[in-house]
Design a protein around this motif. Sequence first.
Motif, PDB file in Angstrom:
ATOM      1  N   TYR A  49      -1.870   6.823   7.194  1.00 22.59           N
ATOM      2  CA  TYR A  49      -0.962   5.937   6.455  1.00 22.59           C
ATOM      3  C   TYR A  49      -1.567   4.575   6.136  1.00 22.59           C
ATOM      4  N   HIS A  50      -2.761   4.300   6.594  1.00 26.76           N
ATOM      5  CA  HIS A  50      -3.374   2.983   6.394  1.00 26.76           C
ATOM      6  C   HIS A  50      -3.544   2.647   4.913  1.00 26.76           C
ATOM      7  N   GLY A  51      -3.977   3.600   4.119  1.00 22.63           N
ATOM      8  CA  GLY A  51      -4.179   3.352   2.693  1.00 22.63           C
ATOM      9  C   GLY A  51      -2.881   2.971   1.991  1.00 22.63           C
ATOM     10  N   ALA A  52      -1.817   3.695   2.291  1.00 24.86           N
ATOM     11  CA  ALA A  52      -0.515   3.413   1.681  1.00 24.86           C
ATOM     12  C   ALA A  52      -0.008   2.042   2.097  1.00 24.86           C
ATOM     13  N   ILE A  53      -0.247   1.680   3.354  1.00 23.92           N
ATOM     14  CA  ILE A  53       0.186   0.362   3.836  1.00 23.92           C
ATOM     15  C   ILE A  53      -0.638  -0.734   3.180  1.00 23.92           C
ATOM     16  N   GLN A  54      -1.930  -0.504   3.023  1.00 18.38           N
ATOM     17  CA  GLN A  54      -2.782  -1.485   2.346  1.00 18.38           C
ATOM     18  C   GLN A  54      -2.354  -1.662   0.892  1.00 18.38           C
ATOM     19  N   ASN A  55      -2.047  -0.557   0.217  1.00 13.35           N
ATOM     20  CA  ASN A  55      -1.586  -0.631  -1.171  1.00 13.35           C
ATOM     21  C   ASN A  55      -0.271  -1.399  -1.277  1.00 13.35           C
ATOM     22  N   LEU A  56       0.623  -1.163  -0.341  1.00 10.55           N
ATOM     23  CA  LEU A  56       1.895  -1.874  -0.329  1.00 10.55           C
ATOM     24  C   LEU A  56       1.682  -3.367  -0.092  1.00 10.55           C
ATOM     25  N   ALA A  57       0.778  -3.688   0.824  1.00  7.45           N
ATOM     26  CA  ALA A  57       0.468  -5.099   1.109  1.00  7.45           C
ATOM     27  C   ALA A  57      -0.093  -5.779  -0.130  1.00  7.45           C
ATOM     28  N   THR A  58      -0.985  -5.100  -0.822  1.00  6.97           N
ATOM     29  CA  THR A  58      -1.560  -5.663  -2.040  1.00  6.97           C
ATOM     30  C   THR A  58      -0.476  -5.896  -3.083  1.00  6.97           C
ATOM     31  N   ALA A  59       0.413  -4.928  -3.253  1.00  7.60           N
ATOM     32  CA  ALA A  59       1.493  -5.047  -4.234  1.00  7.60           C
ATOM     33  C   ALA A  59       2.435  -6.201  -3.906  1.00  7.60           C
ATOM     34  N   LYS A  60       2.598  -6.474  -2.600  1.00  8.67           N
ATOM     35  CA  LYS A  60       3.500  -7.547  -2.171  1.00  8.67           C
ATOM     36  C   LYS A  60       2.770  -8.844  -1.879  1.00  8.67           C
ATOM     37  N   ASP A  61       1.468  -8.872  -2.188  1.00 12.15           N
ATOM     38  CA  ASP A  61       0.634 -10.068  -1.975  1.00 12.15           C
ATOM     39  C   ASP A  61       0.639 -10.510  -0.512  1.00 12.15           C
ATOM     40  N   ILE A  62       0.494  -9.521   0.374  1.00  8.58           N
ATOM     41  CA  ILE A  62       0.429  -9.755   1.816  1.00  8.58           C
ATOM     42  C   ILE A  62      -1.000  -9.445   2.267  1.00  8.58           C
ATOM     43  N   LYS A  63      -1.606 -10.379   2.970  1.00  6.73           N
ATOM     44  CA  LYS A  63      -2.974 -10.165   3.441  1.00  6.73           C
ATOM     45  C   LYS A  63      -2.952  -9.432   4.784  1.00  6.73           C
ATOM     46  N   LEU A  64      -3.666  -8.320   4.839  1.00  7.07           N
ATOM     47  CA  LEU A  64      -3.790  -7.546   6.076  1.00  7.07           C
ATOM     48  C   LEU A  64      -5.232  -7.546   6.526  1.00  7.07           C
ATOM     49  N   GLU A  65      -5.425  -7.573   7.819  1.00 15.54           N
ATOM     50  CA  GLU A  65      -6.752  -7.420   8.405  1.00 15.54           C
ATOM     51  C   GLU A  65      -6.815  -6.029   9.006  1.00 15.54           C
ATOM     52  N   LEU A  66      -7.549  -5.150   8.352  1.00 13.92           N
ATOM     53  CA  LEU A  66      -7.652  -3.761   8.850  1.00 13.92           C
ATOM     54  C   LEU A  66      -8.848  -3.600   9.743  1.00 13.92           C
TER      55      LEU A  66
END
Length: 66
Positions: A49-66
């Motif tokens: 699910y990491h890819g989907a979460i990263q895509n969602l973060a990008t869409a919502k302009d949320i920075k994630l550190e994977l």
Amino acid sequence: MLSINKILRKFKMKPTALARELDIDTSTVARWQYSKDRSGTNGMIPHKYHGAIQNLATAKDIKLEL
């Protein structure tokens, strides 16, 4: 692996809202919070699910550190 609690805080969402955003069953996200002896993942989000979460973060302009 990503921690479900960190993700929920970052996104400012409850598990049901995150499940809806990812288009997955609510029980899947809830299970991530359970311990392994309760058939959970000890608070960690599976890699699947990491890819989907990263895509969602990008869409919502949320920075994630994977």
